[in-house]
Design an enzyme around this catalytic site. Structure first.
Site, short mmCIF file in Angstrom:
data_model
loop_
_atom_site.label_atom_id
_atom_site.label_comp_id
_atom_site.label_asym_id
_atom_site.label_seq_id
_atom_site.Cartn_x
_atom_site.Cartn_y
_atom_site.Cartn_z
N GLU A 1 0.83 -1.21 0.00
CA GLU A 1 0.00 0.00 0.00
C GLU A 1 0.87 1.26 0.00
OE1 GLU A 1 -0.91 2.06 3.92
OE2 GLU A 1 -2.41 0.48 3.73
N ASP B 1 -6.04 -3.33 -2.14
CA ASP B 1 -6.05 -1.87 -2.12
C ASP B 1 -4.79 -1.32 -2.77
OD1 ASP B 1 -4.48 -2.76 0.04
OD2 ASP B 1 -4.97 -1.03 1.29
#
Length: 391
Positions: free
Chosen positions: A61, A130
């Site tokens: 991320e 994500d």
């Protein structure tokens, strides 16, 4: 005449080469927060380091966010360093064949090896969607904005891998983003989902940019429902459960809590374009959060989303930076500016950690006009037009 034309020809050729190489004769906009992040949190070879943990971890991320910020800053050298480190260390050297591992860092010594030099490498190989969504999105946008086909090709391949490995068709919901490739379908009739993993501008742009990958339209639709249908009292949960024939329900592991994951949901919502589809319904969903901030002067660190009851702890500096764009999107500019100032005040008292820094880069970069998203989710960085004055 003939001698005078030679320098002119050289100038034109140089300009053409610069455009083709991706600079497009554009300059970077001043962004002190990004420069500070590079100095304190980004290694020289392109690794985003969370120094709050003994393993000095890097998560995919963080690499994804750094790629995005580098594109916003028109900082292609940093972009390439971050991309190369990510590919070499998280994707076994090839992002066309492997989604990046979620976590990398220092392995703890065991047994008689405690005095040995620390070994560094992947700590958890399961990919995180994500990060993968932001990487694919940013590569596609880097290809478009910098006129670099290799980025576009890599983003397209990653998007295809996300669909294949990190999505599933859920009964009654359709094709849906799972948080990772493994571990989020614990029972035949149950899936564990995360609303903060699916920024709607990112999902919409992937659907528009990849029309040949038809699954993205369904993923946009299910993501919109995941964001708007899981906050019964105006606070998004970190995690939710989806069950066949029952729909969304509270996650037992986290007790339906809203905390460090969910704070991003408000951030993504606040950055939707004013003419983006579903913007009004998304903003209206979280008005109780705005009311809480107005009443208390800070966003709550933790909330029971099933009752709307907030805990006693104040959200940290990053929380305030994250909710500021959302408050501004509601037209509550005084509240937005107060939260921005709260972040600056807290940062002056104590250095921000990795996560608060990235939330602040997103929030302040947006509020300061360094970037925005259009109605279809495409990135519009300031360096393509006129640089704003940055605080």
């Amino acid at each position: 005449m003939r001698r005078a034309s030679i320098p002119l020809l050289r100038v034109l050729l140089v300009a053409a080469v610069m455009f083709a190489s991706g600079s497009a004769m554009a300059s970077s906009c001043a962004w002190p927060d990004w420069e500070h992040f590079k100095q304190t949190t980004l290694s020289a070879d392109g690794r985003v380091i969370d120094r709050s943990m003994p393993q000095q971890i890097t998560v995919s991320e963080g690499q994804a966010y750094a790629l995005f910020f580098a594109l916003v800053a028109n900082d292609r050298p940093t972009f390439d360093r971050v991309l190369n480190w990510t590919q070499n260390n998280l994707a076994q050297g090839d992002l066309t064949r492997h989604l990046p591992a979620w976590q990398w860092g220092r392995h703890e010594a065991k047994g008689d090896d405690k005095d040995a030099s620390p070994a560094w490498g992947v700590l958890d190989s399961n990919p995180a969607s994500d990060a993968d969504l932001w990487i694919a999105y940013t590569l596609l946008e880097a290809g478009r904005l910098w006129h670099e086909r290799s980025y576009t090709a890599l983003g397209t391949v990653l998007a295809r891998a996300i669909v294949a490995q990190e999505t599933a068709v859920l009964p009654g919901l359709g094709r849906t983003v799972l948080p990772g490739a493994m571990g989020f379908h614990p029972q035949d009739d149950m899936w564990r989902l995360n609303p903060s993993y699916v920024p709607l501008q990112v999902m919409r742009h992937l659907a528009n940019a990849l029309p040949q990958q038809t699954e993205w339209k369904a993923l946009l639709d299910s993501s919109t429902r995941l964001v708007t249908d899981t906050a019964p009292h105006g606070f998004s949960p970190d995690w939710v459960i989806y069950r066949r024939d029952k729909g969304f329900g509270p996650d037992e592991q986290t007790k339906a809590e809203s905390a460090y994951n969910a704070i991003r949901v408000y951030l993504w919502a606040g950055m939707l374009a004013t003419d983006a589809p579903a913007r009004s319904s998304v903003l209206n969903t979280f008005v109780p959060l705005a009311d809480f901030v107005a009443a208390h002067g800070f966003p709550p660190e933790r909330v029971d989303t099933q009752t709307g009851t907030a805990g006693s702890n104040e959200g940290n500096a990053g929380f305030s930076a994250a909710v500021a764009p959302y408050l501004a999107a509601l037209g509550r500019n005084d509240l937005a500016q107060a939260q921005a100032q709260r972040t600056r005040t807290l940062a002056a008292q104590s250095a921000l950690g990795y996560y608060s820094q990235v939330l602040a880069l997103f929030g302040f970069g947006f509020l300061d006009g360094l970037y925005r998203f259009d109605a279809n989710g495409a990135l519009v960085p300031a360096w393509t037009s006129t640089c704003p004055a940055v605080r």
